[in-house]
Design a protein around this motif. Structure first.
Motif, PDB file in Angstrom:
ATOM      1  N   LEU A 262      44.668  31.935  50.266  1.00 48.00           N
ATOM      2  CA  LEU A 262      45.070  31.616  51.643  1.00 48.00           C
ATOM      3  C   LEU A 262      45.497  30.162  51.771  1.00 48.00           C
ATOM      4  CD1 LEU A 262      42.335  33.559  53.665  1.00 48.00           C
ATOM      5  CD2 LEU A 262      44.745  34.177  53.363  1.00 48.00           C
ATOM      6  N   LEU A 263      44.774  29.275  51.084  1.00 47.89           N
ATOM      7  CA  LEU A 263      45.141  27.857  51.118  1.00 47.89           C
ATOM      8  C   LEU A 263      46.522  27.643  50.510  1.00 47.89           C
ATOM      9  CD1 LEU A 263      44.385  24.903  51.658  1.00 47.89           C
ATOM     10  CD2 LEU A 263      43.277  24.863  49.406  1.00 47.89           C
TER      11      LEU A 263
ATOM     12  N   PRO B 283      35.439  36.008  47.319  1.00 53.44           N
ATOM     13  CA  PRO B 283      35.783  35.186  48.478  1.00 53.44           C
ATOM     14  C   PRO B 283      36.380  33.835  48.118  1.00 53.44           C
ATOM     15  CG  PRO B 283      33.651  36.235  48.775  1.00 53.44           C
ATOM     16  CD  PRO B 283      34.080  36.532  47.375  1.00 53.44           C
ATOM     17  N   GLY B 284      35.883  33.180  47.040  1.00 46.77           N
ATOM     18  CA  GLY B 284      36.438  31.890  46.649  1.00 46.77           C
ATOM     19  C   GLY B 284      37.901  32.003  46.250  1.00 46.77           C
ATOM     20  N   THR B 285      38.246  33.047  45.486  1.00 44.78           N
ATOM     21  CA  THR B 285      39.633  33.240  45.084  1.00 44.78           C
ATOM     22  C   THR B 285      40.509  33.570  46.278  1.00 44.78           C
ATOM     23  OG1 THR B 285      38.846  34.047  42.948  1.00 44.78           O
ATOM     24  CG2 THR B 285      41.129  34.519  43.526  1.00 44.78           C
ATOM     25  N   ARG B 286      39.996  34.404  47.188  1.00 47.33           N
ATOM     26  CA  ARG B 286      40.771  34.718  48.390  1.00 47.33           C
ATOM     27  C   ARG B 286      41.006  33.476  49.232  1.00 47.33           C
ATOM     28  NH1 ARG B 286      37.402  39.386  48.516  1.00 47.33           N
ATOM     29  NH2 ARG B 286      36.063  38.374  50.059  1.00 47.33           N
ATOM     30  N   GLY B 287      39.991  32.614  49.322  1.00 47.38           N
ATOM     31  CA  GLY B 287      40.172  31.367  50.074  1.00 47.38           C
ATOM     32  C   GLY B 287      41.227  30.475  49.448  1.00 47.38           C
ATOM     33  N   LEU B 288      41.215  30.389  48.111  1.00 46.87           N
ATOM     34  CA  LEU B 288      42.233  29.586  47.434  1.00 46.87           C
ATOM     35  C   LEU B 288      43.620  30.168  47.645  1.00 46.87           C
ATOM     36  CD1 LEU B 288      42.956  27.271  45.530  1.00 46.87           C
ATOM     37  CD2 LEU B 288      42.473  28.799  43.599  1.00 46.87           C
TER      38      LEU B 288
ATOM     39  N   PHE C 106      54.032  27.524  53.165  1.00 43.51           N
ATOM     40  CA  PHE C 106      54.799  27.522  54.420  1.00 43.51           C
ATOM     41  C   PHE C 106      54.846  26.130  55.042  1.00 43.51           C
ATOM     42  CE2 PHE C 106      53.693  32.068  54.134  1.00 43.51           C
ATOM     43  CZ  PHE C 106      54.959  32.601  54.276  1.00 43.51           C
ATOM     44  N   LEU C 107      53.775  25.360  54.870  1.00 45.68           N
ATOM     45  CA  LEU C 107      53.793  23.986  55.387  1.00 45.68           C
ATOM     46  C   LEU C 107      54.826  23.142  54.643  1.00 45.68           C
ATOM     47  CD1 LEU C 107      52.536  21.850  57.246  1.00 45.68           C
ATOM     48  CD2 LEU C 107      50.846  21.383  55.461  1.00 45.68           C
TER      49      LEU C 107
END
Length: 447
Positions: free
Chosen positions: A51-52, A44-49, A58-59
């Motif tokens: 996504l960030l 989950p930590g890697t997936r969160g990074l 895109f920003l």
């Protein structure tokens, strides 16, 4: 190994099922996580990074395009900038679709993505900030050396773009991007190494769990085999020995005294029926047949005394006496063990002691339950130490001692030539094993 062997075996089996569930859950997790050294997204930590980083890309892309449109309205390169921005966004979105392993198709995609970004940076230097998410993408996909080369190339383009946007030479614009890239790369590599180390530790832990489960399974199997051997010795083997003696006696007296011979045969038939009941009980749940009939240990001991007296045909009288009342019901394993010990001791009396009287005395004390089996036989000289070769002729007394040790109890043998024998089995009500090996309170035993 302390405790009831059958319970230990069931515990081992449950432990194996639980261990397998943990291993299986880990394997499922590993199938969704990154292979070592690939940097693939998993936990989950890697997936969160990830996504960030996607959101940041895109920003930054939108901010760079907005800045260019606001500062350079109506320029001829505007359609190219918009088209390349859209192409860059589409390519970036296609990345997860292609998978996360460094396949040739995935490497081609990364090369095209970086090429489009470079063209955008040449046309509009403000797009250089999109390099930060591209750092992360390259570090995840490429091997370490190739990833470092890509990071160096992207950093070079960022520095060049910043110098183009600046009015003059600024050392910060030359030193800051490489410093940021170096810190980001070092942090990512450190995190990946930590993940690899953690995966190795988990692999070692699972391997240790499997080895421990295998060891416990072997120990449980040996303990169960020992218990079964004691059960068979105390019931079937003793019964078969009695049948053999009766049938041999019947054979010797068949011609001279047919009535006595038939009486021996009938007694042997009764013993065979009892052994058959024991064998069926083994198949059912391995509980003593006397206990299965109800009434508890006291009733089972009375039935045993009556049966042994009848089977001896007047040669041996067995009496049973109970003293005290238990505060709580004795556990099944304690009742079974004491009954088996009584059966084994009476079998020894019948076969070896030459006694005419025997007594079973069950005493309920506050902290323990004591069973005494006494006879007026010819006695023997106990062995100097338990288990010495000159004192052990069979499995009877060692089996009794093993049963009691599993319950935290003790076995004592008091005997002397011509003075009979007293076998004392004591089981603590707490069921906790003793702090030291069980020893006899009197002279040591012999079968």
């Amino acid at each position: 190994m302390r405790g009831r062997p059958f319970g230990v075996t069931m515990k081992v089996r449950a432990g194996q099922e639980q261990g397998y569930g943990v291993e299986q859950g880990y394997e499922v997790k590993r199938r969704g996580s990154s292979p070592r050294g690939t940097g693939q997204v998993g936990d989950p930590g890697t997936r969160g990074l990830a996504l960030l980083m996607h959101a940041a890309f895109f920003l930054l892309l939108g901010a760079s395009l907005t800045r260019f449109l606001l500062r350079h309205p109506g320029e001829t390169r505007t359609p190219w900038i918009i088209g390349l921005s859209v192409a860059l966004a589409v390519l970036y979105v296609l990345g997860p679709v292609l998978g996360s392993r460094p396949t040739p198709r995935r490497l081609v995609w990364l090369g095209v993505l970086v090429a489009v970004w470079m063209v955008l940076v040449v046309l509009a230097p403000s797009f250089a900030w999109c390099a930060v998410p591209l750092f992360y993408t390259g570090l995840r996909i490429l091997p370490p050396r190739a990833a470092l080369a890509l990071v160096a190339l992207l950093t070079l383009f960022v520095v060049a773009a910043q110098l183009r946007l600046a009015d003059g030479f600024d050392p910060n614009l030359v030193l800051a991007p490489p410093a940021v890239a170096a810190v980001a790369t070092a942090v990512f590599i450190h995190m990946r190494r930590q993940a690899a180390t953690q995966a190795e530790l988990i692999d070692d832990l699972l391997r240790t769990r499997r080895e421990l489960a295998a060891t416990e399974r072997r120990e449980g199997t040996l303990a169960e085999r020992q218990r079964l051997s004691m059960e068979i010795h105390d019931t079937l083997a003793q019964g078969l020995s009695s049948q053999q003696m009766l049938l041999q006696a019947a054979d010797r007296t068949w011609d001279a005294d047919p009535a006595t011979a038939r009486r021996h045969v009938r007694t042997a038939t009764g013993i065979a029926e009892r052994n058959l009941a024991e064998a069926r009980r083994f198949v059912h749940d391995l509980a003593p047949a006397d206990l299965a009939e109800g009434g508890g240990l006291e009733a089972a001991l009375h039935a045993l005394a009556t049966r042994e007296t009848a089977q001896s045909q007047g040669r041996l009288t067995v009496r049973c006496h109970v003293e005290g009342t238990p505060h709580t019901a004795l556990p099944d394993r304690v009742q079974s063990a004491l009954l088996r010990i009584a059966q084994g001791a009476l079998a020894n009396v019948t076969e070896h002691a030459g006694a005419t009287e025997a007594a079973l005395t069950l005493t309920h004390l506050d902290d323990r339950t004591v069973l005494d089996i006494a006879d007026n036989g010819h006695g023997f000289t106990p062995a100097p130490r338990p288990g010495t070769p000159d004192g052990v002729r069979g499995h009877g007394l060692p089996a009794m001692r093993a049963r009691l040790q599993q319950l935290g109890g003790t076995l004592a043998i008091e005997s002397a030539p011509g003075e009979g024998t007293v076998v004392t089995a004591a089981v603590p009500l707490t069921g906790e094993p003793p702090t030291a090996p069980a020893t006899a309170t009197g002279p040591q035993d012999s079968p």
